[in-house]
Design a protein around this motif. Structure first.
Motif, short mmCIF file in Angstrom:
data_model
loop_
_atom_site.label_atom_id
_atom_site.label_comp_id
_atom_site.label_asym_id
_atom_site.label_seq_id
_atom_site.Cartn_x
_atom_site.Cartn_y
_atom_site.Cartn_z
N LEU A 102 28.60 36.45 45.00
CA LEU A 102 30.04 36.36 44.65
C LEU A 102 30.29 36.72 43.32
O LEU A 102 31.51 36.91 42.79
CB LEU A 102 30.54 35.04 44.89
N GLU A 103 29.20 36.97 42.51
CA GLU A 103 29.26 37.35 41.10
C GLU A 103 29.82 38.93 40.79
O GLU A 103 29.33 39.71 41.39
CB GLU A 103 27.99 37.17 40.26
N ILE A 104 30.80 39.05 40.10
CA ILE A 104 31.38 40.35 39.52
C ILE A 104 30.68 40.75 38.37
O ILE A 104 30.19 41.92 38.56
CB ILE A 104 33.15 40.18 39.59
N ALA A 105 30.57 40.00 37.65
CA ALA A 105 29.95 40.22 36.26
C ALA A 105 29.57 38.61 35.63
O ALA A 105 29.79 37.76 36.09
CB ALA A 105 30.71 40.95 35.40
N TRP A 106 28.76 38.93 34.66
CA TRP A 106 28.35 37.56 33.81
C TRP A 106 28.91 38.03 32.45
O TRP A 106 28.80 38.96 31.72
CB TRP A 106 27.01 37.65 33.70
N VAL A 107 29.40 36.92 31.74
CA VAL A 107 30.02 37.06 30.22
C VAL A 107 29.06 35.98 29.38
O VAL A 107 28.17 34.97 29.89
CB VAL A 107 31.37 36.58 30.19
N ASP A 108 29.04 36.10 28.13
CA ASP A 108 28.33 35.25 27.19
C ASP A 108 29.20 34.14 26.60
O ASP A 108 28.31 33.56 25.69
CB ASP A 108 27.93 36.39 26.02
N ASP A 109 30.28 33.91 27.10
CA ASP A 109 31.13 32.67 26.58
C ASP A 109 31.77 31.87 27.48
O ASP A 109 32.64 32.53 27.94
CB ASP A 109 32.09 33.40 25.19
N ALA A 110 31.50 30.72 27.65
CA ALA A 110 32.07 29.93 28.61
C ALA A 110 33.47 29.25 28.30
O ALA A 110 34.25 29.27 29.23
CB ALA A 110 31.23 28.42 28.84
N VAL A 111 33.76 29.26 27.10
CA VAL A 111 34.97 29.10 26.83
C VAL A 111 36.13 30.41 26.85
O VAL A 111 37.39 30.02 27.45
CB VAL A 111 35.12 28.47 25.27
N GLU A 112 35.77 31.28 26.55
CA GLU A 112 36.36 32.60 26.64
C GLU A 112 36.74 32.97 28.21
O GLU A 112 37.84 33.17 28.85
CB GLU A 112 35.70 33.80 26.28
N LEU A 113 35.74 32.36 29.05
CA LEU A 113 35.71 32.46 30.62
C LEU A 113 36.90 31.56 30.90
O LEU A 113 37.76 31.94 31.93
CB LEU A 113 34.51 32.26 31.44
N PHE A 114 36.87 30.26 30.51
CA PHE A 114 38.02 29.42 30.88
C PHE A 114 39.17 29.83 30.74
O PHE A 114 40.06 29.62 31.50
CB PHE A 114 37.73 28.00 30.16
N PHE A 115 39.55 30.38 29.30
CA PHE A 115 40.97 31.08 29.17
C PHE A 115 41.06 32.25 29.93
O PHE A 115 42.18 32.54 29.98
CB PHE A 115 41.01 31.17 27.58
N LEU A 116 39.99 32.98 30.10
CA LEU A 116 40.30 34.18 31.40
C LEU A 116 40.79 33.74 32.40
O LEU A 116 41.86 34.39 32.88
CB LEU A 116 38.99 34.98 31.57
N GLN A 117 40.42 32.46 33.13
CA GLN A 117 41.12 31.93 34.19
C GLN A 117 42.50 31.55 34.04
O GLN A 117 43.32 31.62 34.92
CB GLN A 117 40.31 30.60 34.52
N ILE A 118 42.80 31.06 32.74
CA ILE A 118 44.03 30.72 32.28
C ILE A 118 45.25 31.82 32.66
O ILE A 118 46.17 32.12 33.04
CB ILE A 118 44.36 30.00 30.83
N GLN A 119 44.48 32.84 31.98
CA GLN A 119 45.19 34.34 31.76
C GLN A 119 45.38 35.08 33.24
O GLN A 119 46.41 35.69 33.52
CB GLN A 119 44.83 35.18 30.67
N GLY A 120 44.52 34.92 33.90
CA GLY A 120 44.56 35.38 35.23
C GLY A 120 44.12 36.80 35.50
O GLY A 120 43.89 37.27 36.65
N SER A 121 43.90 37.44 34.45
CA SER A 121 43.31 38.84 34.48
C SER A 121 42.70 39.31 33.11
O SER A 121 43.08 38.28 31.94
CB SER A 121 44.36 39.83 34.66
N GLY A 122 41.74 40.36 33.11
CA GLY A 122 41.18 40.68 31.75
C GLY A 122 40.25 41.67 32.05
O GLY A 122 40.29 42.52 33.12
N ARG A 123 39.56 42.17 30.69
CA ARG A 123 38.65 43.14 30.85
C ARG A 123 37.27 42.81 30.55
O ARG A 123 37.26 41.80 29.65
CB ARG A 123 38.97 44.35 29.72
N ILE A 124 36.42 43.43 31.01
CA ILE A 124 34.81 43.00 30.67
C ILE A 124 34.21 44.26 29.84
O ILE A 124 34.23 45.17 30.64
CB ILE A 124 33.97 42.54 31.86
#
Length: 344
Positions: free
Chosen positions: A146-168
């Motif tokens: 199910l993994e699309i990608a992995w990122v380096d910051d759990a806090v930024e990932l949390f806020f990505l979920q709040i925004q609902g979309s983003g770029r990696i």
């Protein structure tokens, strides 16, 4: 051009549609809109044209057809719309949103440890499903691809979920886009409100950057704070949006920085032009288009302004929490149909 457009409009016999769901409707004049004459109406018309072909009601479709003929932008809005103030007694509140850009990779590593997930089948079949804490502290998501990608910051990932979309942004310079792909069905709880409740900050001190910094300074308590929000968002990879365009909004079209606003569609039709008068430190008087929605955007005078992509946009959006008013531009007959009947 003006006379010809008026004749076409009147000959179409436009359907009125149903009135918006609100208590009070006041029809204003364009001269009542502070800053209307100074706005760039041509830019607003281009943004309107980006999504109006997807509007279904006949009156909106007719206006979209007229807009595609290349009319004078200001005359088009003034001839065929009326400004409608929709309210239910609550003050207006404007906030901002943006498209985050995170650093990531397509394979996990010591640096890239936090996965962005697609929605699992179990979550689609059960509502609500597991909480954020249960998803992140168990092996329930592993081994399913199910993994699309992995990122380096759990806090930024949390806020990505709040925004609902983003770029990696990948290490080789490529950029992939992700958009909303589902959720676990639990209600959203604001961690900013929780910090205020705990007495850590006052309301006027809280912003996205303040919250991020507090979580990073307090890793254990910070993780517990993130778990306070049981809602968890899943994503899908979006491959058909050019890098120079904004992310997809609720109408499945790219949103535009400074011209797209997220609204409550119970009151404001998606695709409708919206006149924004935002107060605060940096006032905004501008014609925008309602092209997006948000889980926290509820009520006729609640709106989220799209600020663009990246850190600078994120800082500007995170600081925004201002009063003002929002006026919806409605097709003429629809606007007057929204008025309550007068007793004889």
């Amino acid at each position: 051009m003006t006379r010809a457009l008026r004749g076409i409009f009147l000959g179409l016999g436009l359907w009125l549609g149903s009135p918006a769901m609100a208590q009070d409707h006041d029809i204003l004049e364009f001269k009542d809109l502070n800053g209307w004459a100074e706005d760039d109406h041509s830019t607003a018309l281009k943004v309107f044209l980006n999504t109006c072909p997807d509007m279904k009601d006949p009156d909106w479709r007719a206006l979209c057809a007229l807009a595609q003929q290349g009319p004078d932008a200001r005359a088009f809005f003034e001839l065929f719309f009326r400004p409608v103030m929709i309210s239910e007694g609550k003050p207006a509140l404007f906030t901002g949103y943006f498209e985050p850009e995170l650093q990531g990779a397509l394979r996990p590593s010591a640096r890239y440890r936090y996965p962005i997930y697609r929605e699992p089948r179990a979550a689609k079949m059960t509502n609500p499903w597991l909480t954020r804490r249960e998803i992140e502290t168990t092996d329930v998501m592993r081994g399913q691809g199910l993994e699309i990608a992995w990122v380096d910051d759990a806090v930024e990932l949390f806020f990505l979920q709040i925004q609902g979309s983003g770029r990696i942004r990948l290490e080789d310079g490529r950029v992939i886009r992700v958009g909303y792909g589902g959720a676990n069905g639990h209600p959203y709880r604001s961690i900013g409100v929780e910090l205020v409740r705990r007495g850590v900050y006052n309301v006027h001190q809280v912003s996205a950057e303040v919250i991020k910094n507090w979580v990073r300074r307090n890793p254990e308590d910070g993780q517990e704070l993130l778990f306070h929000n049981p809602s968890y968002v899943f994503f899908r990879r979006i491959g058909d949006v050019a890098a120079d365009l904004g992310p997809l909004g609720a109408m499945n079209r790219s949103v535009t920085s400074g011209r797209t606003v997220a609204v409550d569609p119970s009151y404001v039709p998606l695709g409708a032009p919206v006149w924004v008068e935002k107060g605060g430190k940096d006032p905004i008087h501008r014609l925008m288009v309602a092209q997006d929605t948000g889980s926290a955007i509820k009520g006729p005078q609640r709106a989220d302004i799209f600020f663009g992509t990246g850190d600078a946009a994120g800082r500007a959006a995170g600081r925004l929490r201002d009063p003002g008013r929002m006026v919806v531009l409605m097709p003429i007959q629809r606007a007057y149909a929204m008025l309550p009947e007068q007793n004889p």
